[in-house]
Design a protein around this motif. Sequence first.
Motif, PDB file in Angstrom:
ATOM      1  N   VAL A  78       0.834  -1.205   0.000  1.00 19.65           N
ATOM      2  CA  VAL A  78       0.000   0.000   0.000  1.00 19.65           C
ATOM      3  C   VAL A  78       0.865   1.251   0.000  1.00 19.65           C
ATOM      4  CG1 VAL A  78      -1.711   1.327   1.311  1.00 19.65           C
ATOM      5  CG2 VAL A  78      -1.977  -1.153   1.061  1.00 19.65           C
ATOM      6  N   VAL A  81       2.388   1.769  -3.460  1.00 23.12           N
ATOM      7  CA  VAL A  81       1.384   2.317  -4.379  1.00 23.12           C
ATOM      8  C   VAL A  81       1.175   3.809  -4.118  1.00 23.12           C
ATOM      9  CG1 VAL A  81      -1.054   2.249  -5.046  1.00 23.12           C
ATOM     10  CG2 VAL A  81       0.215   0.113  -4.728  1.00 23.12           C
ATOM     11  N   THR A 105      -7.765  -6.153   1.067  1.00 25.81           N
ATOM     12  CA  THR A 105      -6.865  -5.036   0.781  1.00 25.81           C
ATOM     13  C   THR A 105      -7.390  -4.063  -0.269  1.00 25.81           C
ATOM     14  OG1 THR A 105      -5.713  -6.426  -0.844  1.00 25.81           O
ATOM     15  CG2 THR A 105      -4.815  -6.366   1.392  1.00 25.81           C
ATOM     16  N   LEU A 109      -5.962  -0.188  -1.101  1.00 24.84           N
ATOM     17  CA  LEU A 109      -5.280   0.051  -2.365  1.00 24.84           C
ATOM     18  C   LEU A 109      -5.952   1.179  -3.142  1.00 24.84           C
ATOM     19  CD1 LEU A 109      -4.586  -3.644  -3.423  1.00 24.84           C
ATOM     20  CD2 LEU A 109      -2.862  -1.931  -2.809  1.00 24.84           C
ATOM     21  N   LEU A 114      -4.402   3.353  -6.339  1.00 25.38           N
ATOM     22  CA  LEU A 114      -4.353   2.341  -7.396  1.00 25.38           C
ATOM     23  C   LEU A 114      -5.540   2.532  -8.334  1.00 25.38           C
ATOM     24  CD1 LEU A 114      -2.653  -0.229  -8.188  1.00 25.38           C
ATOM     25  CD2 LEU A 114      -4.501  -1.556  -7.154  1.00 25.38           C
TER      26      LEU A 114
END
Length: 329
Positions: A78, A81, A105, A109, A114
């Motif tokens: 995480v 990202v 998750t 994310l 993401l």
Amino acid sequence: MLADSYGRVATDLRVSLTDRCNLRCTYCMPPEGLEWLPKDDLLTDDELVRLIGIGVTRLGIEEVRFTGGEPLLRRGLVGIVAATTALRPRPHTALTTNGIGLARTAPALAEAGLDRVNVSLDTLRPDVFEKLARRRRLTDVLDGMAAAAAAGLTPVKVNSVLMRGVNDDDAPDLLRYCLDHGYELRFIEQMPLDAQHGWRRDTMVTADEILDRLGVHFDLEPADADTRGSAPAELFHVDGGPATVGIIGSVTRPFCGACDRVRLTADGQIRNCLFAREESDLRPLLRGGGTDEEIADRWRAAVAAKLPGHGINDPSFLQPARPMSAIGG
């Protein structure tokens, strides 16, 4: 830019975060797994972020795809990202995963920025899933896909590999499922990247075979080829569209001439092709005080040496020493 001698420019970076995986898919690794990379060889989170930053800010990388192994096994995922999506210019970010753990998750994310996910799914039958993946985790994968869609990690793309005599009759059901749930399905020809080196051309389910099997149940029409660009998938409208299904014919319909991808392994190797036999090691520069420009120069040199094609159809072709799990997809 990351240009090679054939005029191609790499703008799509595939970043492997780990070589470890929690499945044992038959087309990837043996039942007992593999000898994993030593921990000290793996790039740290900060090292990964630094290299991604060099790629984005100095070398023209526009898209970053996190892969593995299974990238959800990376504890710092995480944060990696979030650091990537904070770069300017901001790269498009995606994640290729087997879906196990994605239900837990996906919200974090999405919060980290993401953009979307690709999930591997080769069958909807629990017994066949267990035979292929050697684990009873089908429900976890399906739940993960649903959680990704709910979190806005869309379009959720589904990657499927058909194995002759195992799941090669699952193609229509997989497509119906994806159409019903709003997922985008891509069938991928099995490639010679298994750790066992057991791939055989005569047992591979080809792109033509997949289209023939789908054509019995659906009306498929080629989508506008002019919009494909460097995308690996040939798209076909399903029953008049707008939904599509993709075919990635890496072996029988190679697309090397338009390739824009470069790969960074979890231990700091640059690979200019998925099937490359040689790598360029950035880790000594990273850990030895190298400047960003020195690292960028070595990266440019690695991409400049890219061959015109993967050579699978050449009699002299040799499978890479590393399996897919250690390369990153």
